[in-house]
Scaffold this motif. Structure first.
Motif, PDB file in Angstrom:
ATOM      1  N   ASP A   1      78.017 -19.594 151.756  1.00 38.87           N
ATOM      2  CA  ASP A   1      77.190 -18.681 152.551  1.00 38.87           C
ATOM      3  C   ASP A   1      77.577 -17.215 152.362  1.00 38.87           C
ATOM      4  N   GLU A   2      77.977 -16.878 151.134  1.00 36.66           N
ATOM      5  CA  GLU A   2      78.304 -15.494 150.797  1.00 36.66           C
ATOM      6  C   GLU A   2      77.389 -15.014 149.673  1.00 36.66           C
ATOM      7  N   TYR A   3      77.025 -13.730 149.733  1.00 35.20           N
ATOM      8  CA  TYR A   3      76.096 -13.120 148.789  1.00 35.20           C
ATOM      9  C   TYR A   3      76.667 -11.774 148.351  1.00 35.20           C
ATOM     10  N   GLU A   4      76.272 -11.353 147.165  1.00 34.09           N
ATOM     11  CA  GLU A   4      76.775 -10.099 146.615  1.00 34.09           C
ATOM     12  C   GLU A   4      75.651  -9.364 145.911  1.00 34.09           C
ATOM     13  N   GLY A   5      75.516  -8.061 146.173  1.00 31.51           N
ATOM     14  CA  GLY A   5      74.469  -7.266 145.550  1.00 31.51           C
ATOM     15  C   GLY A   5      74.606  -5.803 145.916  1.00 31.51           C
ATOM     16  N   GLN A   6      73.507  -5.201 146.377  1.00 31.56           N
ATOM     17  CA  GLN A   6      73.510  -3.795 146.750  1.00 31.56           C
ATOM     18  C   GLN A   6      72.785  -3.593 148.075  1.00 31.56           C
ATOM     19  N   VAL A   7      73.202  -2.552 148.795  1.00 32.51           N
ATOM     20  CA  VAL A   7      72.523  -2.173 150.030  1.00 32.51           C
ATOM     21  C   VAL A   7      72.230  -0.672 149.994  1.00 32.51           C
ATOM     22  N   PHE A   8      71.081  -0.316 150.564  1.00 31.38           N
ATOM     23  CA  PHE A   8      70.647   1.077 150.627  1.00 31.38           C
ATOM     24  C   PHE A   8      70.678   1.512 152.080  1.00 31.38           C
ATOM     25  N   ARG A   9      71.247   2.671 152.354  1.00 34.30           N
ATOM     26  CA  ARG A   9      71.279   3.194 153.720  1.00 34.30           C
ATOM     27  C   ARG A   9      70.286   4.347 153.822  1.00 34.30           C
ATOM     28  N   PRO A  10      69.155   4.125 154.488  1.00 33.85           N
ATOM     29  CA  PRO A  10      68.119   5.157 154.569  1.00 33.85           C
ATOM     30  C   PRO A  10      68.591   6.469 155.196  1.00 33.85           C
ATOM     31  N   SER A  11      69.520   6.406 156.146  1.00 28.98           N
ATOM     32  CA  SER A  11      69.919   7.627 156.848  1.00 28.98           C
ATOM     33  C   SER A  11      70.623   8.639 155.940  1.00 28.98           C
ATOM     34  N   ASN A  12      71.228   8.171 154.825  1.00 26.39           N
ATOM     35  CA  ASN A  12      71.854   9.127 153.907  1.00 26.39           C
ATOM     36  C   ASN A  12      71.317   9.021 152.475  1.00 26.39           C
ATOM     37  N   GLY A  13      70.393   8.074 152.249  1.00 25.57           N
ATOM     38  CA  GLY A  13      69.769   7.939 150.931  1.00 25.57           C
ATOM     39  C   GLY A  13      70.673   7.410 149.845  1.00 25.57           C
TER      40      GLY A  13
ATOM     41  N   SER B   1      78.048  -5.736 154.574  1.00 26.56           N
ATOM     42  CA  SER B   1      79.017  -4.699 154.273  1.00 26.56           C
ATOM     43  C   SER B   1      78.539  -3.905 153.067  1.00 26.56           C
ATOM     44  N   GLY B   2      78.650  -2.585 153.150  1.00 21.16           N
ATOM     45  CA  GLY B   2      78.343  -1.707 152.032  1.00 21.16           C
ATOM     46  C   GLY B   2      79.570  -0.890 151.710  1.00 21.16           C
ATOM     47  N   CYS B   3      79.992  -0.883 150.438  1.00 20.40           N
ATOM     48  CA  CYS B   3      81.272  -0.281 150.074  1.00 20.40           C
ATOM     49  C   CYS B   3      81.163   0.687 148.897  1.00 20.40           C
ATOM     50  N   ILE B   4      82.134   1.595 148.840  1.00 21.28           N
ATOM     51  CA  ILE B   4      82.300   2.494 147.698  1.00 21.28           C
ATOM     52  C   ILE B   4      83.746   2.399 147.222  1.00 21.28           C
ATOM     53  N   ILE B   5      84.034   3.025 146.112  1.00 24.63           N
ATOM     54  CA  ILE B   5      85.378   3.079 145.522  1.00 24.63           C
ATOM     55  C   ILE B   5      85.969   1.674 145.405  1.00 24.63           C
ATOM     56  N   GLY B   6      85.207   0.794 144.783  1.00 19.14           N
ATOM     57  CA  GLY B   6      85.704  -0.561 144.535  1.00 19.14           C
ATOM     58  C   GLY B   6      86.022  -1.357 145.776  1.00 19.14           C
ATOM     59  N   GLY B   7      85.381  -1.025 146.888  1.00 17.79           N
ATOM     60  CA  GLY B   7      85.591  -1.779 148.123  1.00 17.79           C
ATOM     61  C   GLY B   7      86.671  -1.201 149.021  1.00 17.79           C
ATOM     62  N   LEU B   8      87.196  -0.020 148.685  1.00 18.76           N
ATOM     63  CA  LEU B   8      88.241   0.582 149.516  1.00 18.76           C
ATOM     64  C   LEU B   8      87.693   1.160 150.818  1.00 18.76           C
ATOM     65  N   ILE B   9      86.461   1.668 150.770  1.00 14.48           N
ATOM     66  CA  ILE B   9      85.833   2.238 151.960  1.00 14.48           C
ATOM     67  C   ILE B   9      84.524   1.496 152.192  1.00 14.48           C
ATOM     68  N   CYS B  10      84.410   0.853 153.347  1.00 14.28           N
ATOM     69  CA  CYS B  10      83.220   0.051 153.639  1.00 14.28           C
ATOM     70  C   CYS B  10      82.672   0.366 155.022  1.00 14.28           C
ATOM     71  N   ALA B  11      81.361   0.283 155.152  1.00 15.44           N
ATOM     72  CA  ALA B  11      80.689   0.320 156.448  1.00 15.44           C
ATOM     73  C   ALA B  11      80.127  -1.078 156.679  1.00 15.44           C
ATOM     74  N   LYS B  12      80.199  -1.532 157.913  1.00 12.32           N
ATOM     75  CA  LYS B  12      79.773  -2.900 158.212  1.00 12.32           C
ATOM     76  C   LYS B  12      78.794  -2.923 159.365  1.00 12.32           C
ATOM     77  N   GLN B  13      77.920  -3.919 159.329  1.00 12.69           N
ATOM     78  CA  GLN B  13      76.999  -4.201 160.418  1.00 12.69           C
ATOM     79  C   GLN B  13      76.848  -5.702 160.560  1.00 12.69           C
TER      80      GLN B  13
END
Length: 130
Positions: free
Chosen positions: A83-95, A112-124
Motif C-alpha cells: 500500500d505504498e506509492y511513489e511519484g510526484q506531487v504539485f503544490r498549487p500554493s507555491n507552484g 509526502s512531498g520532498c526535496i533534496i533527496g528526501g531530506l526536507i519533506c512536507a506531509k499531509q
C-alpha cells in the motif's frame, strides 16, 4: 468439455480480479493549506495513479470555484507494494512539483512531498470522501 468449462471459469475469475479498483482510487479530502482544502479524485493514469482537484473549499467548509480546480496535483504514483506509492506531487500554493510518496492506511492517505533527496519533506493526511 468439463475441463474447458473449468478453465473458462478460472479465467473469468482472474479477469474480474484484474478489473478490481485499486484502494487508492476514489475521492480524498486534503488538509487545510493556505486557508483552503480540496477534494482530490484519484484514478488510473498510465502505469500509476493521478489525482485531480475536483472541488475546492474555504477553511470554513464553504465550497468555492478555485483557479486550481481541474489541475493534476498527484502525478504518476506507481504502486510499490504494501500500500505504498511513489511519484510526484504539485503544490498549487507555491507552484512547485516535488518527489512524492503515498502510504495508504485504511481510509487515510499519508502523502509526502520532498526535496533534496528526501531530506526536507512536507506531509499531509488525506481522508476518504468516496
Amino acid at each position: 468439455m468439463k475441463r474447458l468449462v473449468m478453465a473458462a471459469a478460472v479465467m473469468a475469475g482472474m479477469s474480474g480480479a484484474a478489473w478490481a479498483a485499486d484502494p487508492v482510487e476514489g475521492v480524498w479530502q486534503t488538509e487545510v493549506d493556505d486557508g483552503s482544502f480540496a477534494h482530490i479524485t484519484m484514478s488510473p493514469c498510465g502505469e500509476g495513479f493521478c489525482g485531480v482537484i475536483s472541488k475546492t473549499f474555504k477553511e470554513d467548509g464553504s465550497e468555492y470555484v478555485s483557479e486550481n480546480q481541474g489541475k493534476t496535483i498527484v502525478m504518476d504514483m506507481i504502486p510499490r507494494g504494501n500500500d505504498e506509492y511513489e511519484g510526484q506531487v504539485f503544490r498549487p500554493s507555491n507552484g512547485k512539483t516535488y518527489y512524492g510518496t503515498i502510504g495508504l492506511e485504511g481510509n487515510m492517505l499519508k502523502l509526502s512531498g520532498c526535496i533534496i533527496g528526501g531530506l526536507i519533506c512536507a506531509k499531509q493526511n488525506w481522508t476518504r470522501v468516496e
